[in-house]
Design a protein around this motif. Structure first.
Motif, PDB file in Angstrom:
ATOM      1  N   ALA A 196      21.244 -94.265  46.860  1.00 36.66           N
ATOM      2  CA  ALA A 196      20.162 -95.237  47.048  1.00 36.66           C
ATOM      3  C   ALA A 196      19.548 -95.560  45.699  1.00 36.66           C
ATOM      4  O   ALA A 196      19.302 -94.665  44.886  1.00 36.66           O
ATOM      5  CB  ALA A 196      19.096 -94.682  47.989  1.00 36.66           C
ATOM      6  N   TYR A 197      19.328 -96.843  45.459  1.00 41.80           N
ATOM      7  CA  TYR A 197      18.710 -97.267  44.194  1.00 41.80           C
ATOM      8  C   TYR A 197      17.994 -98.592  44.406  1.00 41.80           C
ATOM      9  O   TYR A 197      18.304 -99.356  45.332  1.00 41.80           O
ATOM     10  CB  TYR A 197      19.731 -97.378  43.067  1.00 41.80           C
ATOM     11  N   THR A 198      17.001 -98.824  43.554  1.00 39.15           N
ATOM     12  CA  THR A 198      16.301-100.106  43.585  1.00 39.15           C
ATOM     13  C   THR A 198      16.743-100.938  42.396  1.00 39.15           C
ATOM     14  O   THR A 198      17.142-100.417  41.359  1.00 39.15           O
ATOM     15  CB  THR A 198      14.776 -99.920  43.538  1.00 39.15           C
ATOM     16  N   PRO A 226      11.351 -92.653  48.858  1.00 33.82           N
ATOM     17  CA  PRO A 226      10.151 -92.586  48.021  1.00 33.82           C
ATOM     18  C   PRO A 226       9.583 -93.964  47.688  1.00 33.82           C
ATOM     19  O   PRO A 226       8.752 -94.095  46.794  1.00 33.82           O
ATOM     20  CB  PRO A 226      10.678 -91.894  46.759  1.00 33.82           C
ATOM     21  N   VAL A 227      10.030 -94.980  48.410  1.00 38.78           N
ATOM     22  CA  VAL A 227       9.530 -96.348  48.204  1.00 38.78           C
ATOM     23  C   VAL A 227       9.113 -96.897  49.564  1.00 38.78           C
ATOM     24  O   VAL A 227       9.477 -96.351  50.607  1.00 38.78           O
ATOM     25  CB  VAL A 227      10.614 -97.256  47.572  1.00 38.78           C
ATOM     26  N   PRO A 228       8.335 -97.983  49.572  1.00 40.79           N
ATOM     27  CA  PRO A 228       7.927 -98.563  50.864  1.00 40.79           C
ATOM     28  C   PRO A 228       9.120 -98.954  51.722  1.00 40.79           C
ATOM     29  O   PRO A 228      10.190 -99.302  51.206  1.00 40.79           O
ATOM     30  CB  PRO A 228       7.112 -99.793  50.446  1.00 40.79           C
ATOM     31  N   VAL A 284      17.460 -95.131  40.199  1.00 36.38           N
ATOM     32  CA  VAL A 284      18.246 -94.387  41.187  1.00 36.38           C
ATOM     33  C   VAL A 284      17.322 -93.437  41.934  1.00 36.38           C
ATOM     34  O   VAL A 284      16.644 -92.599  41.336  1.00 36.38           O
ATOM     35  CB  VAL A 284      19.387 -93.617  40.513  1.00 36.38           C
ATOM     36  N   LEU A 285      17.287 -93.576  43.256  1.00 35.28           N
ATOM     37  CA  LEU A 285      16.420 -92.762  44.098  1.00 35.28           C
ATOM     38  C   LEU A 285      17.120 -91.522  44.614  1.00 35.28           C
ATOM     39  O   LEU A 285      16.486 -90.495  44.864  1.00 35.28           O
ATOM     40  CB  LEU A 285      15.924 -93.593  45.290  1.00 35.28           C
ATOM     41  N   HIS A 286      18.441 -91.598  44.803  1.00 40.57           N
ATOM     42  CA  HIS A 286      19.193 -90.472  45.366  1.00 40.57           C
ATOM     43  C   HIS A 286      20.639 -90.594  44.925  1.00 40.57           C
ATOM     44  O   HIS A 286      21.245 -91.662  45.089  1.00 40.57           O
ATOM     45  CB  HIS A 286      19.099 -90.475  46.896  1.00 40.57           C
TER      46      HIS A 286
END
Length: 524
Positions: free
Chosen positions: A469-471, A492-494, A461-463
């Motif tokens: 937002a998550y990958t 924080p990711v490409p 989880v990014l946010h």
């Protein structure tokens, strides 16, 4: 050496679909859905891409609680067409690659079940729990047997006796779990399951699975009961699925279930994680539920970490032994399209549900945005309180425009149709590539074609604010913004290489902008 528990391969990344059979499709014009009607609509489920359907109870019943009051576990209720119709449904579903799960009401029967009618006349019968003097929650005997019996939910649903974890000399009805009555009931559970598994069903969702052993701190003895049953199931029917209505995967999966649903109740958090996603204060609302904003709400005041923290704790406890299932809604809980929530808000909700590492369970009609219908009459025990009428989540499936919505030719239906002039239907949305139905289908297909988006792929989880937002599996980025106002985030990711599916999410360098009610799945 103990063999590690595993999930049947077909279930490990399945998309489940719940069918309330009374309300899905009526083939004979009596106003009540049936198995022949469902069989005729299997092409819709195959087109959508689901792997298994779970049917609410279809056994013989007085239907005072919509079939959760069973009077014969081995007989199909005539309203659905009988055993032959169920066999035809199972066979035809198999041709589409769809498995059929039944709803097993394990903890109680109807007070019209022959077991209870016999017990109400015989003081030596210990299949149910009988007190010799008035006690809290107990109900007076309806037969010649003196005493009082314990119900499991409504008074007409006497609890089967699986024993008590704690005995008390002052309450002699507290039999231990290895007494004659509890042993007989455990054997009966196996007999019922073996009967239906032998006829081709793929497994069971177990109603009120945590309710069997009484006064059971930590559900320890209830867990042992299910562990024993799971051992038998693994030996006899290793591909059969056992799903719990427990609402606490951290307990139910270690006890032996292949999966458990996050529910509007259950567990140490009493259902708050699921409600923190979907519950917007409209529809089914049990007095006592806190009035707090949910994450998937247009005002954007929800807190995703309520769900996330609970999911992480459950995921650690479950490990590789089973799965957590995330439903859109169910027959006891408000639909996604409820109260002020518009259908525009359902796209980000489905994008999240179908890309989060759980088994998604779609409640019939949610894929077209069927709404919770307020103000309906109490129907087959649907009303549980002044603000809790489940009938609004059980209205007939809307297949097409017109008076009967393609559900039935009858004028007197099991429940009224949604009266809204703009009610959604399958036919209209099938013809519209931009519809919610097509989006759900594309999400299921995307999940199937890219296993990293499924139940087993890693998530970071990014946010947790807006947008979420998550990958997934370090290869995919998912962004959803369920509020009406746009939201921005520095990634924080490409920057993603390409969009796989989405609407309203744009990138400028490492900066992301998500329009109101936007969603997107991207390849990194």
């Amino acid at each position: 050496m103990t063999t590690p528990r595993t999930v049947p391969s077909w279930l490990s990344d399945a998309v489940l679909y719940q069918v309330y059979p009374q309300s899905f499709a009526d083939s004979d014009g009596d106003g009540i859905g049936d198995f022949a009607g469902l069989t005729a609509r299997l092409d819709h489920l195959a087109w959508l891409g689901v792997d298994a359907i779970w049917l609410n109870p279809c056994f013989a019943s007085p239907f005072r609680d919509a079939g959760y009051d069973v009077s014969d576990y081995l007989t199909v209720a005539p309203r659905y067409g009988g055993a032959e119709a169920l066999a035809e449904l199972t066979e035809q579903a198999g041709r589409f690659g769809i498995r059929v799960l039944l709803d097993l009401v394990a903890g109680h029967t109807s007070d019209q079940h022959p077991w209870f009618l016999a017990a109400a006349e015989d003081p030596a019968d210990h299949r149910y729990i009988w007190a010799d003097h008035p006690a809290e929650r107990f109900v007076a005997s309806p037969g010649s047997r003196p005493g009082w019996y314990l119900p499991n939910f409504f008074d007409f649903q006497p609890a089967l006796n699986f024993g008590y974890a704690r005995t008390d000399p002052a309450e002699p009805w507290r039999q231990p779990v290895d007494a004659e009555g509890p042993r007989a009931n455990r054997a009966a559970l196996r007999e019922v399951m073996a009967h239906w598994l032998g006829l081709g069903v793929a497994g069971f969702r177990v109603d009120m699975a945590s309710s069997l052993v009484k006064d059971d701190p930590g559900k320890v003895e209830t867990g042992r009961l299910w562990t024993e049953l799971r051992g038998w199931l693994d030996r006899r029917y290793p591909q059969a699925a056992l799903l719990a209505e427990w609402g606490d995967p951290a307990r139910s999966v270690p006890a032996g279930f292949h999966a458990d649903f996050l529910l509007q109740f259950g567990g140490d958090t009493d259902g708050r994680p699921l409600r923190s996603l979907w519950q917007n204060g409209a529809g089914t609302d049990q007095d006592g539920w806190p009035a707090e904003p949910c994450y998937f709400d247009a005002d954007g005041k929800g807190d995703f970490t309520v769900f996330l923290d609970a999911w992480r704790a459950a995921d650690r406890a479950v490990g590789s032994a089973g799965r957590i299932s995330l439903p859109t809604s169910n027959h006891d809980f408000s639909r996604l399209a409820c109260g002020p929530r518009t259908r525009d808000q359902l796209a980000p909700a489905f994008t999240f549900q179908l890309t989060w590492p759980t088994l998604p369970a779609i409640y019939y009609g949610d894929e077209i945005g069927m709404r919770y219908v307020p103000g309906l009459p109490d129907t087959e025990g649907s009303t549980l309180g002044p603000r809790y009428n489940r009938a609004g989540s059980r209205t007939p499936m809307q297949w097409e425009a017109g008076p009967g919505a393609g559900f039935s030719t009858a004028t007197n239906l099991y429940l009224p149709l949604d009266p809204a002039a703009d009610r959604p239907d399958v036919a209209t949305q099938r013809a519209d590539e931009t519809s919610l139905l097509h989006l759900v289908r594309r999400l299921i297909a995307l999940r199937r074609s890219r296993p990293g988006l499924g139940a087993g792929g890693a998530v970071e989880v990014l946010h947790t604010g807006y947008p979420l937002a998550y990958t997934r599996a370090d290869r995919f980025l998912v962004v959803v913004n369920p509020r009406r106002e746009p939201a921005e985030l520095t990634l924080p990711v490409p920057t993603p290489a390409r969009e796989l599916l989405g609407s309203g999410v744009q990138f400028t360098g490492d900066r992301l902008r998500a329009d109101g009610f936007s969603y997107g799945v991207f390849e990194l």
